[in-house]
Design a protein around this motif. Structure first.
Motif, PDB file in Angstrom:
ATOM      1  N   LEU A 122     -53.065 -35.256   2.610  1.00 21.81           N
ATOM      2  CA  LEU A 122     -52.746 -36.681   2.737  1.00 21.81           C
ATOM      3  C   LEU A 122     -52.838 -37.211   4.172  1.00 21.81           C
ATOM      4  N   ILE A 149     -56.346 -37.895   4.825  1.00 20.47           N
ATOM      5  CA  ILE A 149     -56.838 -39.034   4.043  1.00 20.47           C
ATOM      6  C   ILE A 149     -56.423 -40.343   4.703  1.00 20.47           C
ATOM      7  N   GLY A 208     -58.528 -41.022   7.675  1.00 22.46           N
ATOM      8  CA  GLY A 208     -59.829 -41.560   7.274  1.00 22.46           C
ATOM      9  C   GLY A 208     -59.732 -43.016   6.857  1.00 22.46           C
ATOM     10  N   LEU A 209     -58.670 -43.336   6.100  1.00 20.63           N
ATOM     11  CA  LEU A 209     -58.506 -44.719   5.645  1.00 20.63           C
ATOM     12  C   LEU A 209     -58.330 -45.656   6.835  1.00 20.63           C
ATOM     13  N   THR A 232     -61.812 -46.319   8.397  1.00 20.78           N
ATOM     14  CA  THR A 232     -62.637 -47.284   7.665  1.00 20.78           C
ATOM     15  C   THR A 232     -62.047 -48.683   7.758  1.00 20.78           C
ATOM     16  N   MET A 233     -60.687 -48.762   7.818  1.00 17.91           N
ATOM     17  CA  MET A 233     -60.054 -50.083   7.906  1.00 17.91           C
ATOM     18  C   MET A 233     -60.408 -50.752   9.232  1.00 17.91           C
ATOM     19  N   HIS A 274     -63.150 -50.386  10.823  1.00 20.58           N
ATOM     20  CA  HIS A 274     -64.529 -50.890  10.711  1.00 20.58           C
ATOM     21  C   HIS A 274     -64.587 -52.177   9.907  1.00 20.58           C
ATOM     22  N   PHE A 275     -63.637 -52.344   8.961  1.00 20.43           N
ATOM     23  CA  PHE A 275     -63.620 -53.539   8.108  1.00 20.43           C
ATOM     24  C   PHE A 275     -63.531 -54.803   8.958  1.00 20.43           C
ATOM     25  N   LYS A 327     -64.400 -55.023  12.236  1.00 24.15           N
ATOM     26  CA  LYS A 327     -65.288 -55.033  13.401  1.00 24.15           C
ATOM     27  C   LYS A 327     -66.334 -56.132  13.286  1.00 24.15           C
ATOM     28  N   LYS A 366     -69.891 -57.622  12.929  1.00 22.59           N
ATOM     29  CA  LYS A 366     -71.035 -57.071  12.226  1.00 22.59           C
ATOM     30  C   LYS A 366     -72.284 -57.125  13.104  1.00 22.59           C
ATOM     31  N   THR A 374     -75.262 -57.297  11.987  1.00 20.68           N
ATOM     32  CA  THR A 374     -76.356 -57.934  11.261  1.00 20.68           C
ATOM     33  C   THR A 374     -76.780 -59.251  11.913  1.00 20.68           C
ATOM     34  N   LYS A 425     -78.664 -62.476  10.566  1.00 24.46           N
ATOM     35  CA  LYS A 425     -79.085 -63.033   9.267  1.00 24.46           C
ATOM     36  C   LYS A 425     -80.428 -63.713   9.469  1.00 24.46           C
ATOM     37  N   PRO A 479     -83.502 -65.281   8.371  1.00 27.87           N
ATOM     38  CA  PRO A 479     -84.173 -66.600   8.349  1.00 27.87           C
ATOM     39  C   PRO A 479     -83.365 -67.657   9.088  1.00 27.87           C
ATOM     40  N   GLU A 480     -82.026 -67.562   9.060  1.00 28.88           N
ATOM     41  CA  GLU A 480     -81.197 -68.554   9.761  1.00 28.88           C
ATOM     42  C   GLU A 480     -81.089 -68.237  11.251  1.00 28.88           C
ATOM     43  N   PHE A 517     -68.467 -54.484   4.518  1.00 33.11           N
ATOM     44  CA  PHE A 517     -67.609 -54.687   5.686  1.00 33.11           C
ATOM     45  C   PHE A 517     -67.220 -53.350   6.304  1.00 33.11           C
ATOM     46  N   THR A 565     -64.307 -44.249   1.851  1.00 34.57           N
ATOM     47  CA  THR A 565     -63.765 -43.381   2.885  1.00 34.57           C
ATOM     48  C   THR A 565     -64.006 -41.920   2.559  1.00 34.57           C
TER      49      THR A 565
END
Lengths: 154, 352
Positions: A9, A12, A15-16, A19-20, A22-23, A25, A27, A29, A31, A33-34, B37, B312
């Motif tokens: 645990l 885990i 790790g969570l 990833t959170m 990164h949620f 952060k 981006k 990207t 976009k 064409p715009e 995301f 994850t």
């Protein structure tokens, strides 16, 4: 493995949390064409054959660009300027046809450097567009010559 | 009077059915957005504003794809598989109390489709039937990879059902009732002087961890999605499915996630109760509606948690999955039952 590692645990939750983070952060990207990626200052794009300040074609079909081209993408046919065409061509000699094979062109910019009349440039704001057929990649004067300025100087 | 009551019940049933389907639809969109995301991407943003019409586009795509049935498949069972998976997934939300009672005039309307005093047993029964959809679909495809996927799904579901049942038994020892509404009502009591905060998670943390692990396995979600492991089994039990047959299987998974989230919120996180609910001095109906909003907040958090874990953790190996289920979770849940029972006995003996 010690007890906390065998519990799984803590790992885990670690790790969570990763990833959170990164949620939220920013981006990476763009976009497309715009938004467009800003081009580098030295980026070389689609060729253009310039006109002078009176709207006459600068190119004299000297062939130096074709000689300088390492990919041998440029071909041209030279012609003599007729009486009455002084407003169209700057010198007595001009290019009857001027073709660049975009399938061969490597966008090195040597044609631009070789040109004594400052006629050919690789624009830094225009990409060579995608096309469907191979023969569409041979760009003639109709696509290369800069369009006439809308308000031509007298 | 009877007729109005029936009409109200019908309206509630339709509302719950519609909400279930809507949430499942938008879970597919949320899944893609959450994935994007977490991976520093943007996700679907072409169809409609913020890509909100994406589920519609996906549905249109699935409906217009060719419906293909393999030559030697059992045609009836091949169609029955996804239908059964979807049917059982939609049935389970019937006994979940989505709110306290609304009082209109002299009528008391509980915000629940059916109030039965065996709520948990009903959910377990229906969820256990869900594996038939996968099993039948995998078998009817007449493909050995599908069959392997189906066998994996069946054995995995049976293994984790045991630990899940044991973790629930510890909870039932505390609550003394099988009714979902009863369990939800008990959690509205005071704890530390805060009303509506007597949640079971404070009494059963180990039981909750076992339950949520098993819920991941039951819904075939990562890290326990071995039935559809594409590297080993192509696509697992739904390899041969195309068009809406495939769509129903995927959709049933999202409905199952919604139901699992609702059950977890109701059993362990207070259901429609929220802290300070009776200290605000609001009328009963307003508190009920706020409670329903709170419950959906909890459900959405758990749906998000399912996705969060998916992006994850890596997938388990099959022997690791079986080891975890049989050698760790089942003994742990039995220990949890014994400790809970002992604590209850101690309390009754010495702290009355």
């Amino acid at each position: 493995m010690n007890f906390s590692e065998r519990m799984y645990l803590p790992a885990i939750f670690q790790g969570l949390s990763i990833t959170m983070r990164h949620f939220f952060k920013k981006k990476a990207t763009i976009k497309y064409p715009e938004e467009t990626r800003p081009m580098s200052a030295v980026w070389r794009g689609l060729h253009v054959l310039k006109r002078d300040e009176q709207g006459r074609e600068r190119c004299t079909a000297c062939g130096l660009c074709a000689v300088a081209c390492p990919a041998e993408a440029i071909t041209m046919v030279a012609g003599e300027r007729k009486r009455g065409e002084e407003g169209l061509y700057r010198e007595e000699k001009y290019a009857v046809s001027y073709e660049i094979n975009m399938l061969r062109c490597i966008f090195c910019g040597l044609c631009e450097e070789a040109c004594p009349k400052a006629a050919i440039f690789l624009q830094n704001d225009k990409t060579a567009p995608a096309r469907y057929e191979r023969d569409e990649f041979i760009y003639g004067k109709d696509r290369l010559v800069e369009p006439m300025p809308t308000s031509a100087p007298n | 009077m009877e007729l109005t009551l029936l009409l109200i019940k019908a309206a509630i049933i339709f509302a719950i059915f519609g909400i279930t389907l809507l949430i499942a639809t938008y879970s597919t969109y949320a899944e893609r957005k959450v994935a994007a995301f977490i991976q520093d991407r943007v996700g679907p943003n072409r169809a409609g504003p913020f890509g909100l019409a994406q589920p519609l586009a996906d549905a249109v795509k699935l409906f217009f794809k060719e419906e293909f049935v393999p030559a030697n498949a059992n045609k009836f069972l091949f169609v029955a598989g996804p239908s059964l998976a979807m049917l059982t997934a939609c049935m389970a939300s019937a006994v979940i109390p989505f709110g306290n009672t609304l009082i209109i005039g002299d009528m008391v309307i509980p915000l629940q489709a059916i109030e039965v005093n065996i709520g948990i047993l009903y959910i377990f029964g229906v969820v256990a039937l869900g594996v038939y959809g996968i099993m039948i679909g995998g078998w009817a495809s007449n493909n050995k990879f599908s069959l392997l996927g189906a066998i994996r799904a069946a054995s995995q579901n049976i293994s984790y059902e045991l630990a899940m049942g044991m973790s629930i038994i510890a909870l039932l020892l505390l609550s003394g009732t099988l009714s979902m509404r009863g369990i939800a009502e008990q959690q509205g009591a005071d704890l530390f002087g805060i009303s509506g905060f007597n949640w079971n998670i404070f009494y059963q943390p180990v039981g909750f961890i076992i339950f949520i692990t098993c819920a991941f396995a039951e819904t075939n979600r990562v890290p326990f999605d071995l039935p559809e492991c594409e590297t080993e089994l192509i696509g697992g039990y739904h390899t041969e499915y195309s068009s809406m047959g495939m769509g129903l299987y995927l959709f049933a998974e999202y409905v199952n996630i919604f139901v699992a989230s609702a059950v977890m919120s109701t059993l362990y996180f207070g259901g429609y109760n929220f802290p300070f609910m009776y200290d605000l001095g609001l009328p009963h109906n307003v508190v009920t509606i706020l409670g329903t909003v709170a419950l959906f907040g909890k459900i959405f958090f758990f749906i998000f948690f399912f996705m969060w874990v998916r992006w994850t953790l890596p997938r388990f190996r099959y022997d690791q999955l079986m080891n975890l289920g049989w050698k760790i979770l089942i003994p742990l849940s039995i220990l949890n039952v014994i400790l809970t029972a002992g604590a209850i006995l101690l309390k009754e003996e010495y702290f009355r």
